[in-house]
Design a protein around this motif. Structure first.
Motif, PDB file in Angstrom:
ATOM      1  N   THR A 141       1.087  35.433  45.841  1.00  0.00           N
ATOM      2  CA  THR A 141      -0.261  35.531  46.401  1.00  0.00           C
ATOM      3  C   THR A 141      -0.404  36.740  47.320  1.00  0.00           C
ATOM      4  O   THR A 141       0.495  37.069  48.072  1.00  0.00           O
ATOM      5  CB  THR A 141      -0.601  34.233  47.170  1.00  0.00           C
ATOM      6  N   ARG A 142      -1.551  37.365  47.228  1.00  0.00           N
ATOM      7  CA  ARG A 142      -1.881  38.550  48.011  1.00  0.00           C
ATOM      8  C   ARG A 142      -1.951  38.240  49.509  1.00  0.00           C
ATOM      9  O   ARG A 142      -2.433  37.174  49.901  1.00  0.00           O
ATOM     10  CB  ARG A 142      -3.265  38.996  47.517  1.00  0.00           C
ATOM     11  N   THR A 143      -1.505  39.178  50.331  1.00  0.00           N
ATOM     12  CA  THR A 143      -1.634  38.989  51.781  1.00  0.00           C
ATOM     13  C   THR A 143      -3.105  39.105  52.191  1.00  0.00           C
ATOM     14  O   THR A 143      -3.929  39.584  51.427  1.00  0.00           O
ATOM     15  CB  THR A 143      -0.885  40.074  52.584  1.00  0.00           C
ATOM     16  N   GLY A 144      -3.398  38.730  53.400  1.00  0.00           N
ATOM     17  CA  GLY A 144      -4.769  38.827  53.897  1.00  0.00           C
ATOM     18  C   GLY A 144      -5.060  37.704  54.870  1.00  0.00           C
ATOM     19  O   GLY A 144      -5.808  37.858  55.822  1.00  0.00           O
ATOM     20  N   CYS A 145      -4.434  36.548  54.621  1.00  0.00           N
ATOM     21  CA  CYS A 145      -4.703  35.391  55.477  1.00  0.00           C
ATOM     22  C   CYS A 145      -3.829  35.404  56.715  1.00  0.00           C
ATOM     23  O   CYS A 145      -4.025  34.613  57.624  1.00  0.00           O
ATOM     24  CB  CYS A 145      -4.423  34.113  54.694  1.00  0.00           C
ATOM     25  N   GLY A 146      -2.797  36.274  56.744  1.00  0.00           N
ATOM     26  CA  GLY A 146      -1.855  36.220  57.856  1.00  0.00           C
ATOM     27  C   GLY A 146      -0.884  35.059  57.706  1.00  0.00           C
ATOM     28  O   GLY A 146      -0.440  34.496  58.697  1.00  0.00           O
ATOM     29  N   ALA A 147      -0.564  34.707  56.457  1.00  0.00           N
ATOM     30  CA  ALA A 147       0.372  33.596  56.184  1.00  0.00           C
ATOM     31  C   ALA A 147      -0.033  32.335  56.946  1.00  0.00           C
ATOM     32  O   ALA A 147       0.787  31.662  57.567  1.00  0.00           O
ATOM     33  CB  ALA A 147       1.819  33.993  56.506  1.00  0.00           C
ATOM     34  N   LEU A 148      -1.304  32.020  56.874  1.00  0.00           N
ATOM     35  CA  LEU A 148      -1.868  30.921  57.655  1.00  0.00           C
ATOM     36  C   LEU A 148      -1.200  29.574  57.356  1.00  0.00           C
ATOM     37  O   LEU A 148      -0.766  28.873  58.267  1.00  0.00           O
ATOM     38  CB  LEU A 148      -3.376  30.847  57.380  1.00  0.00           C
ATOM     39  N   CYS A 149      -1.129  29.211  56.078  1.00  0.00           N
ATOM     40  CA  CYS A 149      -0.583  27.881  55.754  1.00  0.00           C
ATOM     41  C   CYS A 149       0.876  27.732  56.155  1.00  0.00           C
ATOM     42  O   CYS A 149       1.220  26.769  56.846  1.00  0.00           O
ATOM     43  CB  CYS A 149      -0.806  27.553  54.280  1.00  0.00           C
ATOM     44  N   PRO A 150       1.759  28.665  55.748  1.00  0.00           N
ATOM     45  CA  PRO A 150       3.151  28.517  56.192  1.00  0.00           C
ATOM     46  C   PRO A 150       3.282  28.459  57.717  1.00  0.00           C
ATOM     47  O   PRO A 150       4.179  27.804  58.235  1.00  0.00           O
ATOM     48  CB  PRO A 150       3.846  29.757  55.625  1.00  0.00           C
ATOM     49  N   SER A 151       2.363  29.096  58.446  1.00  0.00           N
ATOM     50  CA  SER A 151       2.480  29.060  59.897  1.00  0.00           C
ATOM     51  C   SER A 151       2.133  27.675  60.433  1.00  0.00           C
ATOM     52  O   SER A 151       2.412  27.364  61.584  1.00  0.00           O
ATOM     53  CB  SER A 151       1.625  30.142  60.550  1.00  0.00           C
ATOM     54  N   PHE A 152       1.518  26.833  59.605  1.00  0.00           N
ATOM     55  CA  PHE A 152       1.294  25.438  59.980  1.00  0.00           C
ATOM     56  C   PHE A 152       2.207  24.497  59.205  1.00  0.00           C
ATOM     57  O   PHE A 152       1.931  23.307  59.079  1.00  0.00           O
ATOM     58  CB  PHE A 152      -0.179  25.053  59.772  1.00  0.00           C
ATOM     59  N   GLY A 153       3.277  25.080  58.648  1.00  0.00           N
ATOM     60  CA  GLY A 153       4.287  24.251  57.993  1.00  0.00           C
ATOM     61  C   GLY A 153       3.889  23.725  56.632  1.00  0.00           C
ATOM     62  O   GLY A 153       4.500  22.798  56.120  1.00  0.00           O
ATOM     63  N   ARG A 154       2.843  24.290  56.032  1.00  0.00           N
ATOM     64  CA  ARG A 154       2.476  23.813  54.700  1.00  0.00           C
ATOM     65  C   ARG A 154       2.532  24.961  53.694  1.00  0.00           C
ATOM     66  O   ARG A 154       2.594  26.128  54.061  1.00  0.00           O
ATOM     67  CB  ARG A 154       1.127  23.112  54.692  1.00  0.00           C
ATOM     68  N   ASP A 155       2.528  24.574  52.428  1.00  0.00           N
ATOM     69  CA  ASP A 155       2.680  25.562  51.370  1.00  0.00           C
ATOM     70  C   ASP A 155       1.364  26.286  51.099  1.00  0.00           C
ATOM     71  O   ASP A 155       0.294  25.685  51.124  1.00  0.00           O
ATOM     72  CB  ASP A 155       3.197  24.883  50.099  1.00  0.00           C
ATOM     73  N   CYS A 156       1.479  27.573  50.842  1.00  0.00           N
ATOM     74  CA  CYS A 156       0.336  28.424  50.507  1.00  0.00           C
ATOM     75  C   CYS A 156      -0.284  27.937  49.201  1.00  0.00           C
ATOM     76  O   CYS A 156       0.436  27.590  48.266  1.00  0.00           O
ATOM     77  CB  CYS A 156       0.861  29.855  50.348  1.00  0.00           C
ATOM     78  N   TYR A 157      -1.617  27.868  49.128  1.00  0.00           N
ATOM     79  CA  TYR A 157      -2.228  27.477  47.863  1.00  0.00           C
ATOM     80  C   TYR A 157      -3.024  28.601  47.215  1.00  0.00           C
ATOM     81  O   TYR A 157      -3.955  28.389  46.463  1.00  0.00           O
ATOM     82  CB  TYR A 157      -2.997  26.158  47.935  1.00  0.00           C
ATOM     83  N   ALA A 158      -2.643  29.820  47.552  1.00  0.00           N
ATOM     84  CA  ALA A 158      -3.073  30.995  46.779  1.00  0.00           C
ATOM     85  C   ALA A 158      -4.548  31.328  46.893  1.00  0.00           C
ATOM     86  O   ALA A 158      -5.141  31.802  45.932  1.00  0.00           O
ATOM     87  CB  ALA A 158      -2.676  30.839  45.306  1.00  0.00           C
ATOM     88  N   CYS A 159      -5.156  31.133  48.062  1.00  0.00           N
ATOM     89  CA  CYS A 159      -6.591  31.392  48.117  1.00  0.00           C
ATOM     90  C   CYS A 159      -6.925  32.886  48.093  1.00  0.00           C
ATOM     91  O   CYS A 159      -8.068  33.242  47.855  1.00  0.00           O
ATOM     92  CB  CYS A 159      -7.263  30.655  49.258  1.00  0.00           C
ATOM     93  N   PHE A 160      -5.927  33.755  48.315  1.00  0.00           N
ATOM     94  CA  PHE A 160      -6.223  35.192  48.260  1.00  0.00           C
ATOM     95  C   PHE A 160      -5.926  35.811  46.898  1.00  0.00           C
ATOM     96  O   PHE A 160      -5.920  37.037  46.757  1.00  0.00           O
ATOM     97  CB  PHE A 160      -5.520  35.944  49.392  1.00  0.00           C
ATOM     98  N   GLY A 161      -5.658  34.970  45.903  1.00  0.00           N
ATOM     99  CA  GLY A 161      -5.470  35.483  44.548  1.00  0.00           C
ATOM    100  C   GLY A 161      -4.123  36.153  44.349  1.00  0.00           C
ATOM    101  O   GLY A 161      -3.303  36.227  45.260  1.00  0.00           O
ATOM    102  N   PRO A 162      -3.873  36.645  43.121  1.00  0.00           N
ATOM    103  CA  PRO A 162      -2.560  37.205  42.809  1.00  0.00           C
ATOM    104  C   PRO A 162      -2.273  38.507  43.558  1.00  0.00           C
ATOM    105  O   PRO A 162      -3.164  39.339  43.731  1.00  0.00           O
ATOM    106  CB  PRO A 162      -2.623  37.484  41.304  1.00  0.00           C
ATOM    107  N   ALA A 163      -1.027  38.675  43.996  1.00  0.00           N
ATOM    108  CA  ALA A 163      -0.574  39.936  44.586  1.00  0.00           C
ATOM    109  C   ALA A 163      -0.517  40.990  43.485  1.00  0.00           C
ATOM    110  O   ALA A 163      -0.644  40.675  42.293  1.00  0.00           O
ATOM    111  CB  ALA A 163       0.804  39.754  45.223  1.00  0.00           C
TER     112      ALA A 163
END
Ligand code: SF4
Ligand code: SF4
Ligand code: SF4
Lengths: 263, 367
Positions: free
Chosen positions: A188-210
């Motif tokens: 997944t493309r950066t942009g969110c600032g790794a928001l989900c992992p920073s709350f201990g949960r898995d990224c669900y790809a809202c920024f689309g493919p890297a």
């Protein structure tokens, strides 16, 4: 003369327009640099105005939108699609494989009021898009960076890295490695600032493919974590189902074969 | 007390070591548990350390468990230790502001030296720091931020007693015992620590602590523990210079096989304590009047890393993985006179798909 900017809404939740509204005082600063002629959610309404920059939120899902996007393209110099709906169909593109009549009947009390196209599609399937800002929703930071670059007269550089890069820069603990969570960060493309992992949960790809992805390898890893083919397909299709890299991965994973392959 | 003389610090007096360092003006940065992993952050109390924790690591997996003992350092390294302190993941280098008549004024961002004492660092990380020192300090253009941060450091090393399944520092010659680069070094036993100094600064701290004489049994236990930490390591890397073996195999089919598995996510390089690649970006203010120039961690796995105007030099994952391995274990020798791998095993544990550098090397070089 200040550059003229228009912000148009198509089929969407309005969340990306909040990236402008949430700017607060910065929005006032921004309005000294640009002339916002159309932004229905904030006040000014002039949908047919010529614009130097047009931001488009939402996917093309209705017959009216088919015509409207052509009109906007014709009156715009630099067209920017913002958010998952506009760049890859968004959540509503999940209906693309389904039986529309059945769904509309199940959801709406008076289905005959609903006028919709068979499938919801990204803006780029209809007109030339000059810049895509991914995200669900996009962030104020992305918007400001794009506007600033355009004011400088340079083409904004798209975010390219995967979320993992940002996740590690921030010193977050990898949820895939420590918990076996099916994190989409590696593709997944950066942009969110790794928001989900920073709350201990898995990224669900809202920024689309890297820019560079190996979705097949990540799908195999998910399989190793015990996900069934359908669950793997859902990870890839969830928000950006019309993004080719994700659509192909979902199809290869099997399970959900009805997803429409984008052009 | 002569350097390298050993003394014994009973476990219940460990706090006195932290107190002595804090009293000398150091901020102690030590291991602690966060979100299920060992991370380094400010510590003031010994109870904040990972007491009784043990880690299980393997390719693409890391789990912490309760080991049912009182030891504070019975684990192998987590994802990061010293690197993010000396070489921050994101750092402003300078800012520029428009002046009158088309002029631009530049202001460097200088890092203020801060006295930091690292508690519990391992041999592999001290070795890796030496490599990074080479990159950032010993070239023709020393990095002022890195230099300022290196100025006032104090290292309390711990000899590894519980290497992870991913560790192979014995093969690279960088561990598990710390042999240099520390001020104090500890060997942890069940009821306390055998410690000795590596510098006069370390000696001075020791002189301030209430320590016992080391018994022959303790000395023996330290030796036995060190030997066990070497024999416990199951992975290895050929200790010879792999430069030619790698560069003679640039078309080996194994590069294709690993590219099928590799995500190009860059995690391996982010956690590698010797990787130093970075990118520089601009963050202009909205009015376009000023800008901040930032440096951030980059990786040979990103699209931007090998982009030169109009050309993507390494467009596919195969050439990116090959770049990482041939640089780290090959051309690194030409550049720095040693391999770029200190055997910490991080790239194995923290690779989301568990790609194992030792396995790839063995397949490619035929070792
Ligand atoms: S938590 Fe997700 S985004 Fe972060 S490093 Fe792990 S896989 Fe990548
Ligand atoms: S290459 Fe891997 S094992 Fe070697 S120093 Fe880097 S992270 Fe550690
Ligand atoms: S080797 Fe592993 S950690 Fe490194 S880029 Fe490939 S998938 Fe990511």
């Amino acid at each position: 003369m200040k550059p003229v900017v228009a912000i148009h809404k198509f089929t969407s939740c309005d969340g990306c327009q909040l990236a402008f509204l949430n700017l607060g005082e910065t929005l006032l600063e921004l309005s000294e640099l640009i002339d916002i002629v159309h932004f229905a959610e904030a006040g000014p309404v002039d949908p047919t105005a010529h614009a130097d920059i047009a931001f488009i939120e939402g996917s093309v899902s209705t017959p009216d939108e088919l015509a409207r996007i052509q009109q906007i393209r014709a009156q715009t110099r630099f067209l920017v699609s913002v958010g998952a709906c506009a760049t890859s169909g968004g959540l509503q593109a999940l209906r693309n494989g389904a039986n529309m009549e059945e769904w509309i009947g199940a959801v709406y009390a008076s289905p005959h009021y609903i006028e919709t196209l068979d499938i919801a599609t990204p803006i780029a399937e209809h007109v030339k898009v000059d810049l895509e800002l991914w995200g669900c929703p996009v962030t104020s930071r992305q918007i400001l960076a794009a506007v600033r670059d355009l004011l400088f007269g340079v083409t904004p550089a798209p975010a390219q890295d995967g979320v993992c890069m940002e996740c590690k820069r921030q010193g977050q603990i990898c949820v895939l490695v420590t918990k076996g969570a099916p994190c989409m960060g590696p593709v997944t493309r950066t942009g969110c600032g790794a928001l989900c992992p920073s709350f201990g949960r898995d990224c669900y790809a809202c920024f689309g493919p890297a820019q560079t992805t190996n979705c097949a390898a990540l799908a195999r890893r998910f399989e190793g974590l015990g996900l069934m083919p359908e669950a793997i397909a859902r990870r890839f299709l969830f928000i950006n189902s019309a993004a080719p890299a994700f659509a192909e991965a979902a199809q290869a994973a099997g399970g959900l074969t009805k997803a429409r392959t984008p052009k | 007390m002569a350097l390298a003389d050993t003394r014994f610090l009973p476990r219940e007096r460990f706090q006195t070591l932290l107190d002595a360092l804090i009293e000398r003006g150091f901020r102690c940065v030590g291991p602690q548990v966060r979100d299920g992993a060992v991370v380094y952050d400010t510590v003031t109390r010994s109870s904040e350390l990972p007491v009784g924790k043990h880690d299980m690591q393997g390719p693409g997996t890391y789990r912490l468990e309760d080991a049912g003992h009182e030891r504070m350092f019975a684990w192998a390294n987590g994802a990061q230790a010293i690197k993010p302190h000396l070489f921050p993941a994101r750092e402003p280098l300078w800012s520029a502001e428009r002046g009158g008549a088309g002029s631009i004024e530049f202001t460097p961002h200088s890092a203020a030296p801060e006295a930091v004492a690292f508690i519990g660092v391992r041999a592999c990380d001290l070795a890796a720091m030496q490599i990074q020192d080479h990159v950032f300090l010993h070239g023709p253009y020393p990095d002022p931020g890195y230099a300022a941060r290196s100025e006032a450091l104090f290292f309390v090393a711990v000899n590894c007693s519980h290497p992870a399944a991913t560790c192979f520092c014995a093969a690279t010659g960088d561990g598990p015992a710390a042999t240099h680069g520390y001020d104090l070094v500890l060997s942890e036993l069940d009821n306390g620590f055998v410690l000795s100094a590596g510098t006069e600064a370390g000696n001075a701290v020791m002189a301030q602590l209430e320590l016992d004489a080391t018994t022959p049994a303790q000395t023996q236990a330290v030796v036995a523990q060190g030997e066990a930490s070497i024999s416990a390591q199951t992975r290895s890397l050929p200790s010879r210079d792999l430069r030619d073996a790698l560069f003679n195999n640039l078309e080996h089919p194994r590069w294709d096989a690993v590219a099928e598995r590799c995500l190009a996510c860059g995690n391996c390089t982010m956690v590698c304590p010797t990787c130093f690649c970075h990118a520089e970006t601009e963050e202009p203010t909205l009015d376009g009047h000023a800008t901040t120039h930032l440096r951030e961690w980059d990786s040979c796995f990103t699209t931007g890393h090998s982009y030169i105007h109009g050309l993507q030099v390494r467009a596919d994952i195969r050439t990116r993985y090959r770049q990482w391995l041939t640089h780290k274990l090959g051309s690194w020798h030409d550049q720095f006179g040693r391999s770029g791998c200190v055997g910490c095993g991080r790239c194995i544990s923290w690779c989301p798909v568990g790609i194992d550098i030792t396995e790839e090397v063995a397949a490619i070089t035929g070792d």
